[in-house]
Write a protein that holds these residues in place. Structure first.
Motif, PDB file in Angstrom:
ATOM      1  N   GLN A 196       0.837  -1.207   0.000  1.00 59.23           N
ATOM      2  CA  GLN A 196       0.000   0.000   0.000  1.00 59.23           C
ATOM      3  C   GLN A 196       0.866   1.250   0.000  1.00 59.23           C
ATOM      4  O   GLN A 196       1.907   1.301   0.672  1.00 59.23           O
ATOM      5  CB  GLN A 196      -0.881   0.023   1.252  1.00 59.23           C
ATOM      6  CG  GLN A 196      -1.915  -1.091   1.297  1.00 59.23           C
ATOM      7  CD  GLN A 196      -2.647  -1.103   2.618  1.00 59.23           C
ATOM      8  OE1 GLN A 196      -2.531  -2.044   3.384  1.00 59.23           O
ATOM      9  NE2 GLN A 196      -3.385  -0.041   2.882  1.00 59.23           N
ATOM     10  N   ALA A 197       0.443   2.231  -0.759  1.00 62.36           N
ATOM     11  CA  ALA A 197       1.054   3.552  -0.733  1.00 62.36           C
ATOM     12  C   ALA A 197      -0.049   4.555  -0.441  1.00 62.36           C
ATOM     13  O   ALA A 197      -1.212   4.174  -0.243  1.00 62.36           O
ATOM     14  CB  ALA A 197       1.727   3.855  -2.069  1.00 62.36           C
ATOM     15  N   LYS A 198       0.284   5.828  -0.432  1.00 61.52           N
ATOM     16  CA  LYS A 198      -0.721   6.847  -0.104  1.00 61.52           C
ATOM     17  C   LYS A 198      -1.847   6.869  -1.131  1.00 61.52           C
ATOM     18  O   LYS A 198      -3.013   7.062  -0.788  1.00 61.52           O
ATOM     19  CB  LYS A 198      -0.062   8.223  -0.023  1.00 61.52           C
ATOM     20  CG  LYS A 198      -1.049   9.334   0.307  1.00 61.52           C
ATOM     21  CD  LYS A 198      -0.375  10.689   0.321  1.00 61.52           C
ATOM     22  CE  LYS A 198      -1.408  11.786   0.610  1.00 61.52           C
ATOM     23  NZ  LYS A 198      -0.789  13.134   0.593  1.00 61.52           N
ATOM     24  N   ASP A 199      -1.491   6.672  -2.401  1.00 61.84           N
ATOM     25  CA  ASP A 199      -2.470   6.864  -3.458  1.00 61.84           C
ATOM     26  C   ASP A 199      -2.730   5.631  -4.299  1.00 61.84           C
ATOM     27  O   ASP A 199      -3.495   5.682  -5.263  1.00 61.84           O
ATOM     28  CB  ASP A 199      -2.029   8.007  -4.372  1.00 61.84           C
ATOM     29  CG  ASP A 199      -0.649   7.739  -4.993  1.00 61.84           C
ATOM     30  OD1 ASP A 199       0.018   6.777  -4.551  1.00 61.84           O
ATOM     31  OD2 ASP A 199      -0.247   8.490  -5.897  1.00 61.84           O
ATOM     32  N   ALA A 200      -2.106   4.506  -3.976  1.00 55.82           N
ATOM     33  CA  ALA A 200      -2.276   3.310  -4.796  1.00 55.82           C
ATOM     34  C   ALA A 200      -1.905   2.067  -4.004  1.00 55.82           C
ATOM     35  O   ALA A 200      -1.184   2.139  -3.005  1.00 55.82           O
ATOM     36  CB  ALA A 200      -1.410   3.402  -6.057  1.00 55.82           C
ATOM     37  N   ALA A 201      -2.423   0.930  -4.446  1.00 55.37           N
ATOM     38  CA  ALA A 201      -2.122  -0.336  -3.769  1.00 55.37           C
ATOM     39  C   ALA A 201      -2.052  -1.461  -4.783  1.00 55.37           C
ATOM     40  O   ALA A 201      -2.802  -1.485  -5.762  1.00 55.37           O
ATOM     41  CB  ALA A 201      -3.186  -0.641  -2.713  1.00 55.37           C
ATOM     42  N   ILE A 202      -1.145  -2.395  -4.525  1.00 55.14           N
ATOM     43  CA  ILE A 202      -1.007  -3.606  -5.331  1.00 55.14           C
ATOM     44  C   ILE A 202      -1.354  -4.791  -4.445  1.00 55.14           C
ATOM     45  O   ILE A 202      -0.774  -4.957  -3.363  1.00 55.14           O
ATOM     46  CB  ILE A 202       0.428  -3.770  -5.857  1.00 55.14           C
ATOM     47  CG1 ILE A 202       0.812  -2.615  -6.768  1.00 55.14           C
ATOM     48  CG2 ILE A 202       0.585  -5.104  -6.587  1.00 55.14           C
ATOM     49  CD1 ILE A 202       2.283  -2.609  -7.169  1.00 55.14           C
ATOM     50  N   TYR A 203      -2.307  -5.589  -4.886  1.00 53.66           N
ATOM     51  CA  TYR A 203      -2.674  -6.803  -4.153  1.00 53.66           C
ATOM     52  C   TYR A 203      -2.582  -7.975  -5.113  1.00 53.66           C
ATOM     53  O   TYR A 203      -3.189  -7.968  -6.186  1.00 53.66           O
ATOM     54  CB  TYR A 203      -4.086  -6.684  -3.580  1.00 53.66           C
ATOM     55  CG  TYR A 203      -4.558  -7.915  -2.843  1.00 53.66           C
ATOM     56  CD1 TYR A 203      -3.762  -8.530  -1.887  1.00 53.66           C
ATOM     57  CD2 TYR A 203      -5.813  -8.470  -3.108  1.00 53.66           C
ATOM     58  CE1 TYR A 203      -4.193  -9.660  -1.202  1.00 53.66           C
ATOM     59  CE2 TYR A 203      -6.250  -9.598  -2.427  1.00 53.66           C
ATOM     60  CZ  TYR A 203      -5.437 -10.186  -1.486  1.00 53.66           C
ATOM     61  OH  TYR A 203      -5.860 -11.306  -0.820  1.00 53.66           O
ATOM     62  N   LEU A 204      -1.798  -8.978  -4.734  1.00 56.82           N
ATOM     63  CA  LEU A 204      -1.584 -10.164  -5.550  1.00 56.82           C
ATOM     64  C   LEU A 204      -1.945 -11.390  -4.733  1.00 56.82           C
ATOM     65  O   LEU A 204      -1.634 -11.464  -3.544  1.00 56.82           O
ATOM     66  CB  LEU A 204      -0.107 -10.268  -5.970  1.00 56.82           C
ATOM     67  CG  LEU A 204       0.543  -9.015  -6.551  1.00 56.82           C
ATOM     68  CD1 LEU A 204       2.038  -9.232  -6.750  1.00 56.82           C
ATOM     69  CD2 LEU A 204      -0.118  -8.635  -7.856  1.00 56.82           C
ATOM     70  N   PHE A 205      -2.610 -12.361  -5.363  1.00 53.28           N
ATOM     71  CA  PHE A 205      -2.865 -13.605  -4.650  1.00 53.28           C
ATOM     72  C   PHE A 205      -3.027 -14.756  -5.631  1.00 53.28           C
ATOM     73  O   PHE A 205      -3.341 -14.571  -6.812  1.00 53.28           O
ATOM     74  CB  PHE A 205      -4.087 -13.502  -3.730  1.00 53.28           C
ATOM     75  CG  PHE A 205      -5.413 -13.438  -4.425  1.00 53.28           C
ATOM     76  CD1 PHE A 205      -6.159 -14.591  -4.640  1.00 53.28           C
ATOM     77  CD2 PHE A 205      -5.945 -12.223  -4.843  1.00 53.28           C
ATOM     78  CE1 PHE A 205      -7.394 -14.533  -5.274  1.00 53.28           C
ATOM     79  CE2 PHE A 205      -7.172 -12.157  -5.473  1.00 53.28           C
ATOM     80  CZ  PHE A 205      -7.901 -13.315  -5.690  1.00 53.28           C
ATOM     81  N   SER A 206      -2.796 -15.944  -5.126  1.00 58.47           N
ATOM     82  CA  SER A 206      -3.016 -17.170  -5.874  1.00 58.47           C
ATOM     83  C   SER A 206      -3.866 -18.073  -5.008  1.00 58.47           C
ATOM     84  O   SER A 206      -3.510 -18.350  -3.860  1.00 58.47           O
ATOM     85  CB  SER A 206      -1.685 -17.852  -6.210  1.00 58.47           C
ATOM     86  OG  SER A 206      -1.899 -19.056  -6.913  1.00 58.47           O
ATOM     87  N   ALA A 207      -4.999 -18.499  -5.552  1.00 58.65           N
ATOM     88  CA  ALA A 207      -5.935 -19.295  -4.750  1.00 58.65           C
ATOM     89  C   ALA A 207      -6.094 -20.697  -5.325  1.00 58.65           C
ATOM     90  O   ALA A 207      -5.284 -21.584  -5.089  1.00 58.65           O
ATOM     91  CB  ALA A 207      -7.268 -18.581  -4.653  1.00 58.65           C
ATOM     92  N   ASP A 208      -7.137 -20.905  -6.140  1.00 54.75           N
ATOM     93  CA  ASP A 208      -7.452 -22.261  -6.595  1.00 54.75           C
ATOM     94  C   ASP A 208      -6.597 -22.708  -7.770  1.00 54.75           C
ATOM     95  O   ASP A 208      -6.494 -23.899  -8.029  1.00 54.75           O
ATOM     96  CB  ASP A 208      -8.933 -22.350  -6.972  1.00 54.75           C
ATOM     97  CG  ASP A 208      -9.305 -21.400  -8.112  1.00 54.75           C
ATOM     98  OD1 ASP A 208      -8.857 -20.237  -8.073  1.00 54.75           O
ATOM     99  OD2 ASP A 208     -10.035 -21.819  -9.022  1.00 54.75           O
ATOM    100  N   ARG A 209      -5.979 -21.790  -8.484  1.00 55.68           N
ATOM    101  CA  ARG A 209      -5.138 -22.158  -9.619  1.00 55.68           C
ATOM    102  C   ARG A 209      -3.701 -21.758  -9.331  1.00 55.68           C
ATOM    103  O   ARG A 209      -3.334 -20.581  -9.367  1.00 55.68           O
ATOM    104  CB  ARG A 209      -5.631 -21.471 -10.903  1.00 55.68           C
ATOM    105  CG  ARG A 209      -6.971 -21.964 -11.384  1.00 55.68           C
ATOM    106  CD  ARG A 209      -7.320 -21.345 -12.722  1.00 55.68           C
ATOM    107  NE  ARG A 209      -6.292 -21.607 -13.737  1.00 55.68           N
ATOM    108  CZ  ARG A 209      -6.307 -21.071 -14.952  1.00 55.68           C
ATOM    109  NH1 ARG A 209      -7.278 -20.241 -15.296  1.00 55.68           N
ATOM    110  NH2 ARG A 209      -5.345 -21.347 -15.820  1.00 55.68           N
ATOM    111  N   ALA A 210      -2.868 -22.749  -9.038  1.00 58.55           N
ATOM    112  CA  ALA A 210      -1.499 -22.484  -8.611  1.00 58.55           C
ATOM    113  C   ALA A 210      -0.655 -21.836  -9.702  1.00 58.55           C
ATOM    114  O   ALA A 210       0.357 -21.186  -9.413  1.00 58.55           O
ATOM    115  CB  ALA A 210      -0.835 -23.786  -8.157  1.00 58.55           C
ATOM    116  N   ASP A 211      -1.063 -22.003 -10.965  1.00 57.93           N
ATOM    117  CA  ASP A 211      -0.268 -21.448 -12.066  1.00 57.93           C
ATOM    118  C   ASP A 211      -0.638 -20.011 -12.396  1.00 57.93           C
ATOM    119  O   ASP A 211       0.010 -19.381 -13.240  1.00 57.93           O
ATOM    120  CB  ASP A 211      -0.428 -22.309 -13.321  1.00 57.93           C
ATOM    121  CG  ASP A 211      -1.862 -22.332 -13.834  1.00 57.93           C
ATOM    122  OD1 ASP A 211      -2.791 -22.268 -12.988  1.00 57.93           O
ATOM    123  OD2 ASP A 211      -2.069 -22.408 -15.054  1.00 57.93           O
TER     124      ASP A 211
END
Length: 360
Positions: A196-211
């Motif tokens: 997270q930054a003041k004006d933007a955020a990056i969210y990454l995740f891997s759930a049901d598909r490992a690739d």
């Protein structure tokens, strides 16, 4: 209770859930969906509280649990790209989280035999009269229904036709974001990373598909106007918001243009004085969206559908009484969830959080 012909607009979560209960209660149910087929997007949805009871009543809780993502939590990444802390899985995943496509497919399967589904069409006109509603469609011929329900999202066509312009109902929370998937080059497994930054955020995740790596790039915006722009303009806005950002931003911006599942949405809430007008009523995000930041969208959709159908059954078919009781019962719950959505957005001080990471 008198058997009624009802039309539901929207085949995501609220629509099929409402269709299940209304068909079970003996009504003749049609669902119209503008997409040409069942949607295969949305990444992940989560359930909290009484929403699990609704899944149990539909008879699909065990099956839905079989698709649980089993997320292990989210690493908090600082400006240097170093892990600085962790959030528990419950922060994003609720009590139960599954890929949205699994939920929509299950809801469609358990209703398809008794409910008429019309894909690739949309309502274009609603005219109410004493004994029903005359409904015009973009493709199909005009039909008559006793009741019409809008379960077609924050930009509901039913709401627009029966209640007024989107601008009268939508309240922007200051966040917009792009979502897409790319190759899981970070090797994440059932986990996420959030910077997270003041004006933007990056969210990454891997759930049901490992690739595959699911990406959310969220940033501060003054209005939801970009929601109605074309992909090119949306991508330009994302690139401008993340210009100069380090960590994974440059690589993700490259991947964004190549993604075939790109989508863009803003964190908005829907606020209305009433959720019904005559023989037309709204359910889920169409009537009272709490925004993705609330984490309650799917739960509200299920509980709203169950509450609406139950009150219609209790009223003996008196739709006016049913709609009034439905709203009186559900409004405190919705107000609480909308407050959560506002608080979560405000936490970022006018900046951005993972506003479009999960279709909650």
């Amino acid at each position: 209770m008198t058997k009624m012909k009802v039309l539901i607009s929207g085949a995501s979560v609220a629509g099929p859930a409402l269709a299940y209960f209304l068909h079970r209660d003996g009504h003749d149910v049609t669902v119209v969906e503008r997409a040409p087929e069942l949607r295969d997007s949305g990444y992940a949805v989560d359930f909290r509280g009484a929403a699990l009871d609704v899944l149990e009543e539909v008879g699909i809780l065990a099956e839905v649990r079989g698709h649980e993502t089993n997320m292990r939590g989210t690493a908090l990444i600082d400006e240097r790209g170093v892990e600085a802390g962790r959030l528990p899985a419950e922060a994003f995943a609720g009590e139960l989280e599954v890929p949205k496509r699994e939920l929509t497919q299950i809801l469609h399967r358990v209703t398809a035999d008794g409910v008429e589904y019309v894909f690739g069409d949309s309502i274009s006109g609603l005219t109410q009269h004493g004994s029903g509603v005359t409904v015009e469609f973009e493709r199909a011929t005009t039909r008559e229904f006793d009741l019409v329900f809008g379960a077609d999202g924050a930009y509901s066509k039913v709401r627009q036709l029966a209640f007024g312009p989107h601008a009268d109902a939508l309240r922007h929370l200051g966040l917009s974001g792009a979502g897409f998937s790319t190759a899981n080059y970070l090797g994440l497994y059932r986990g996420g990373m959030l910077q997270q930054a003041k004006d933007a955020a990056i969210y990454l995740f891997s759930a049901d598909r490992a690739d595959r790596l699911t990406v959310s790039l969220s940033f501060a915006t003054a209005s939801p106007a970009l929601d109605r722009r074309d992909r090119q303009e949306q991508e330009r806005a994302v690139r401008a918001a993340f210009a100069g950002h380090g960590w994974q931003a440059p690589r993700l911006l490259e991947a964004m243009s190549e993604a075939d599942d790109f989508y863009f949405s803003s964190a908005c809430q829907v606020h209305l004085d009433r959720w019904s007008r005559g023989r037309v009523a709204l359910v889920g995000d169409a009537g009272y969206c709490a925004a993705p930041t609330s984490g309650m969208g799917t739960s509200q959709a299920l509980i709203g559908a169950w509450t609406l159908a139950r009150n219609l059954a209790l009223s003996g078919g008196d739709h006016a009484a049913a709609f009034s009781a439905y709203e009186a019962e559900l409004r405190p719950y919705v107000a609480e969830n909308q407050a959560k959505g506002q608080q979560a957005a405000a936490m970022f001080g006018g900046g951005a959080g993972p506003a479009s990471s999960h279709a909650s």
